[in-house]
Design a protein around this motif. Structure first.
Motif, PDB file in Angstrom:
ATOM      1  N   ALA A 760     -24.871 -35.839-157.203  1.00  0.00           N
ATOM      2  CA  ALA A 760     -23.936 -36.296-156.161  1.00  0.00           C
ATOM      3  C   ALA A 760     -23.325 -37.645-156.548  1.00  0.00           C
ATOM      4  N   ILE A 761     -24.129 -38.540-157.098  1.00  0.00           N
ATOM      5  CA  ILE A 761     -23.584 -39.826-157.558  1.00  0.00           C
ATOM      6  C   ILE A 761     -22.600 -39.607-158.697  1.00  0.00           C
ATOM      7  N   GLY A 762     -22.946 -38.687-159.613  1.00  0.00           N
ATOM      8  CA  GLY A 762     -22.024 -38.363-160.693  1.00  0.00           C
ATOM      9  C   GLY A 762     -20.723 -37.769-160.180  1.00  0.00           C
ATOM     10  N   ALA A 763     -20.804 -36.910-159.160  1.00  0.00           N
ATOM     11  CA  ALA A 763     -19.593 -36.328-158.580  1.00  0.00           C
ATOM     12  C   ALA A 763     -18.731 -37.400-157.923  1.00  0.00           C
ATOM     13  N   GLY A 764     -19.379 -38.347-157.231  1.00  0.00           N
ATOM     14  CA  GLY A 764     -18.627 -39.447-156.632  1.00  0.00           C
ATOM     15  C   GLY A 764     -17.921 -40.277-157.679  1.00  0.00           C
ATOM     16  N   TRP A 765     -18.591 -40.506-158.803  1.00  0.00           N
ATOM     17  CA  TRP A 765     -17.970 -41.245-159.902  1.00  0.00           C
ATOM     18  C   TRP A 765     -16.748 -40.496-160.438  1.00  0.00           C
ATOM     19  N   ALA A 766     -16.882 -39.167-160.607  1.00  0.00           N
ATOM     20  CA  ALA A 766     -15.759 -38.383-161.123  1.00  0.00           C
ATOM     21  C   ALA A 766     -14.577 -38.388-160.158  1.00  0.00           C
ATOM     22  N   VAL A 767     -14.859 -38.281-158.862  1.00  0.00           N
ATOM     23  CA  VAL A 767     -13.782 -38.309-157.861  1.00  0.00           C
ATOM     24  C   VAL A 767     -13.052 -39.644-157.901  1.00  0.00           C
ATOM     25  N   GLU A 768     -13.790 -40.745-157.984  1.00  0.00           N
ATOM     26  CA  GLU A 768     -13.175 -42.067-158.000  1.00  0.00           C
ATOM     27  C   GLU A 768     -12.309 -42.256-159.253  1.00  0.00           C
ATOM     28  N   ALA A 769     -12.831 -41.849-160.413  1.00  0.00           N
ATOM     29  CA  ALA A 769     -12.066 -42.009-161.652  1.00  0.00           C
ATOM     30  C   ALA A 769     -10.796 -41.170-161.624  1.00  0.00           C
ATOM     31  N   SER A 770     -10.899 -39.914-161.195  1.00  0.00           N
ATOM     32  CA  SER A 770      -9.719 -39.041-161.174  1.00  0.00           C
ATOM     33  C   SER A 770      -8.703 -39.500-160.148  1.00  0.00           C
ATOM     34  N   ALA A 771      -9.165 -40.073-159.022  1.00  0.00           N
ATOM     35  CA  ALA A 771      -8.230 -40.537-157.994  1.00  0.00           C
ATOM     36  C   ALA A 771      -7.366 -41.686-158.515  1.00  0.00           C
ATOM     37  N   TRP A 772      -7.993 -42.662-159.146  1.00  0.00           N
ATOM     38  CA  TRP A 772      -7.218 -43.789-159.675  1.00  0.00           C
ATOM     39  C   TRP A 772      -6.332 -43.359-160.836  1.00  0.00           C
ATOM     40  N   TRP A 773      -6.831 -42.475-161.678  1.00  0.00           N
ATOM     41  CA  TRP A 773      -6.009 -41.985-162.786  1.00  0.00           C
ATOM     42  C   TRP A 773      -4.811 -41.198-162.254  1.00  0.00           C
ATOM     43  N   GLY A 774      -5.073 -40.376-161.248  1.00  0.00           N
ATOM     44  CA  GLY A 774      -3.978 -39.610-160.643  1.00  0.00           C
ATOM     45  C   GLY A 774      -2.960 -40.483-159.945  1.00  0.00           C
TER      46      GLY A 774
END
Length: 853
Positions: A760-774
């Protein structure tokens, strides 16, 4: 019964008993694994008698090496326009001298002194994590020697030990010299923090019964404050080196003003570590002075409690002094006024200690032996440095003296008087504790007077050259400036100081005989527990402490300890053991089994140092392999810790053992009582400080260039990240609740829940990275992009560690090495997951909501 631990203080009255137990069991253990016999056993030994001596010896080796570099510099500066050293060579030597002295000598030396002395001072068999001490030492020694050898290949850093950008940015330092500094001291930071964890937990949890805080030795107080300051200050240098390396390697503009960075950020981060480091170095030396001076004067320390309060005040105020070095950078006037006042205020608690030392010497009968000479000489030199420190705390004077040789003189008076002279006093005073022979008194006097005269001849004229306008950090100067004579005098003084160190080295070779069956003993009639008779196994029995100066005031203590008339006179579980006590009142809580020697922590140190050093030469694949091997070795190191119960030889499998006087202690605890829980909390404080300083960097860069800040992603991504972090924390809590049920499969269910929490922490990290990149933000584009993605990368590291921890717990359950009745491993992993979740949510809230879109 005591409300703190349930221990009955009346039991103290039974000690010392008159029913000593046989000593043969301890002698057998000493021969089996306390006394190295084969060559590799000297490397894998974890007894602090060995590691402490190794550590101090390595620190003094780097002191000698850095001193040789100083002599080369002084030879170059003896006369104007000297061609002894080329400019680039001088810059490398100058940088390495400061770096080695500050990072490889000063902090490790006082930390090493703590590792060596604290177990004996506290009346413990050892500190609670001897493998951690050994890991810290080997990483420091291997990495430090490789780092120093960069000089011989022309790859040494050349930007000064302070490494100010933009001078050290890729534009002005295109080689890998700066990378050697930025990545090369990574192992030093890890080593210092590992040692600080060991010291904090050791002082608070492994004191002899009865050693309440008001009976805690002054040196132990100093080491406790020292270690706490490392935990707060060192994360800042960890972050700053990471950020500058990211800028150099990937082009993320943390310090590039053209793209929204700011070189002033480096100064704030560096000096938040750099100026408290002066007091980090000073406080253990002051603790040693407060221990040695009463022994020299043969009287109690005057104002003991005031001295403790003064050390606490010094540690606190020092963190408000970091901009003391930045008065000439154009800070706002209100900031200058605050830091100037704090710079003068920090001298007050130092003055309290100085007056306490003078009063103690006046109250007793001063004996001018070698430790006494070094103590008094250090006191004189430190006071002189403190007076010039008050001068440069006054802003108008600082503007005139800034970046001149006056500052060089001030710095060396403070550091040599406040740390080097006390360290030599400590070496001469405590060598009989670890050596069959004391050092020579006659030779010691020669060492002192040559060092004292050499120091003043070297650095006193530098005040004059600085006021005459000679700038620091120059490799030569023009003639006819009036600087020729004072520089020649300084060079002569430097060689006198070097001669003193050479005589000391010869004396050590002649007389230092460690690891023998007998020590020279209490030559100077010191009052501390470190002078109790102890073999390689350590104390024959752990005494009850009833005085601040037990060696003077508890008659017959040494004989009773040696006869085994106190706690733990044998080895109830057939292993090397010590008693863990409560933090405040030092009441026995449980029996700690000290781990056996191992090679895994040594290999872990080798590959940890290799990871950072190989990374500097940009051999990324080899560096990654070294890092993976380091992680593997650390996991193997931890693999058999916290194992299921095994029968105790003397108790028929009972969970408690008799430690003497009818006192029975558990052999296992978990939760806040355990030493492992304390170590994890301290580790998380370090990580939290890195995150806090990263958040400060984000806000600081926004304040400099708000026009380059773009709007954050849509709120939906923030809700997802916070929700996933909350779910991870909830899953970790649920895992502990399931474990508490103690059902047949509760352990494996708990491990699976923790694995899901890590995912879940890893998923949160992926969501945050993709949101800023997007949203179009790129780390190379601006200071905002650099800091946002630095926070994301930091959180990604924690997500990976959470996953590794959860898999580790699951595998140990599969192999039968975990028990639901021994939940410490699960609790520590849950603590780490909970912190990681909170850190991820806080970083997302900061970057999404500040400065308000």
């Amino acid at each position: 019964m005591s409300s703190e631990t349930g221990f009955d203080p009346e039991l103290y009255k039974r000690l010392p008993s008159r029913d000593p137990r046989p000593e043969g069991e301890l002698e057998q253990l000493e021969q089996v694994w306390c006394a190295p016999r084969k060559p590799w056993e000297w490397v894998t030994a974890i007894n602090n008698n060995y590691i402490g001596v190794y550590y101090v010896g390595a620190a003094m080796l780097f002191f000698v090496l850095a001193g040789v570099l100083a002599l080369l510099m002084r030879t170059q500066l003896a006369l104007p326009m000297t061609g002894f050293l080329a400019q680039e060579t001088y810059n490398q030597i100058f940088t390495m001298h400061g770096t080695v002295m500050m990072f490889l000598f000063a902090v490790p030396a006082v930390e090493a002194l703590g590792v060596l002395l604290l177990p004996q001072m506290l009346g413990a068999r050892d500190l609670p994590f001897p493998r951690l001490s050994a890991y810290a030492f080997w990483a420091y020694l291997i990495g430090g020697l490789c780092f120093f050898c960069s000089l011989f290949f022309g790859l040494a850093p050349n930007g000064g030990w302070f490494m100010y950008p933009p001078l050290t940015s890729m534009a002005y330092s295109p080689g890998i010299n700066a990378d050697f500094w930025l990545l090369g001291i990574g192992f030093i930071e890890i080593s210092a923090i590992a040692g600080a964890i060991e010291i904090i937990v050791g002082v608070l949890k492994t004191r002899a019964p009865g050693m309440t805080l008001d009976k805690l030795p002054i040196f132990a107080w100093a080491m406790l404050i020292f270690a706490c300051m490392i935990i707060i200050a060192f994360p800042s240098i960890i972050l700053s080196t990471l950020l500058l390396e990211l800028e150099r390697a990937l082009g993320w503009p943390f310090f590039d003003a053209a793209r929204g960075g700011d070189p002033m950020l480096w100064q704030h981060l560096f000096w938040f570590f750099g100026h408290p480091e002066v007091y980090i170095i000073f406080l253990p030396a002051a603790g040693a002075m407060s221990t040695i001076i009463p022994a020299v004067a043969q009287t109690r320390l005057v104002g003991h409690r005031l001295v403790v309060l003064a050390m606490l005040a010094t540690g606190f105020i020092s963190f408000g002094v970091w901009a003391h070095h930045m008065f000439a950078t154009g800070m706002p006037q209100i900031s200058i006024n605050y830091f100037s006042a704090a710079s003068m205020a920090v001298s007050v608690p130092a003055g309290v200690q100085v007056f306490a030392w003078i009063a103690t010497l006046a109250a007793g009968k001063m004996r001018f032996n070698t430790p006494g000479l070094f103590a008094v000489g250090g006191l004189v030199i430190f006071v002189m440095g403190g007076l010039t420190g008050v001068m440069v705390a006054m802003v108008p004077f600082d503007w005139q003296a800034h970046d001149s040789y006056f500052i060089v003189a001030h710095l060396h008076y403070v550091l040599i008087g406040g740390m080097v002279f006390p360290l030599f006093a400590a070496i001469y005073y405590w060598t009989p504790m670890s050596s069959a022979r004391p050092l020579s008194e006659r030779w010691g006097r020669w060492v002192f007077w040559l060092m004292f005269v050499g120091h003043n001849v070297t650095f006193l004229p530098m005040h004059l050259t600085g006021l005459m306008g000679m700038p620091r950090r120059v490799y030569t100067y023009l003639p006819d400036r009036g600087w020729d004579l004072p520089n020649m005098i300084s060079t002569v003084g430097a060689f006198l100081f070097g001669l003193a160190v050479l005589i000391w080295v010869v004396d050590m070779i002649r007389n230092f005989r460690p690891f023998g069956r007998r020590e020279a003993g209490n030559v100077f009639n010191g009052p501390g527990l470190e002078w109790l008779p102890a073999g390689l196994y350590s104390l024959r029995s752990i005494p009850v402490i009833k005085s601040l100066y037990p060696g003077w005031e508890q008659k017959g203590l040494a004989e009773d300890v040696k006869a085994g008339r106190y706690f733990l006179p044998g080895a109830p579980r057939g292993e090397r053991e010590t008693i863990v006590t409560s933090p405040l009142n030092a009441e026995p809580q449980y029996l700690l089994q000290i781990p056996r020697p191992s090679s895994w922590h040594v290999w872990g140190a080798v590959f940890t140092a290799g990871f950072f050093l190989i990374l500097t030469i940009q051999a990324y694949l080899a560096s990654v392999i070294s890092g993976i091997l380091a992680v593997y070795c650390i996991l193997k190191w931890c693999w058999k810790l916290d194992r299921p119960d095994r029968p105790d030889r003397r108790e028929g499998g009972a969970a408690v053992v008799d430690v003497g006087a009818g006192v029975r202690l558990p052999t296992y605890v978990s939760g806040p009582t355990s030493h492992g829980w304390w170590a994890m909390v301290i580790t998380l404080i370090v990580a939290g400080m890195v995150a806090v300083m990263a958040g400060f960097s984000y806000v600081f860069l926004w304040s400099r260039r708000p026009d380059l800040w773009q709007a954050p992603p849509e709120t939906g991504s923030l809700i997802q990240v916070v929700g996933l972090c909350a779910a991870a924390a909830l899953l970790a809590w649920a895992a502990l609740r399931v474990l508490a049920l103690d059902r047949p499969r509760s352990g494996v269910i708990a491990a699976v829940l923790m694995l899901l929490a890590g995912l879940a922490i890893g998923a949160g990290w992926a969501v945050e990275a993709s949101a800023w990149w997007g949203a179009g933000l790129r780390p190379q584009a601006s200071g905002q992009g650099a800091t946002v993605f630095a926070l994301i990368a930091w959180q990604g590291l924690f997500a990976a560690i959470c996953a590794i921890m959860a898999v580790f717990a699951l595998m140990r359950w599969v192999f039968g090495l975990l028990s639901a009745r021994r939940p410490a491993t699960y609790q520590l992993i849950a603590l780490f997951i909970g912190f990681s979740a909170a850190q991820g949510a806080a970083a997302a809230l900061l970057t999404h909501l500040f400065p308000g879109g």
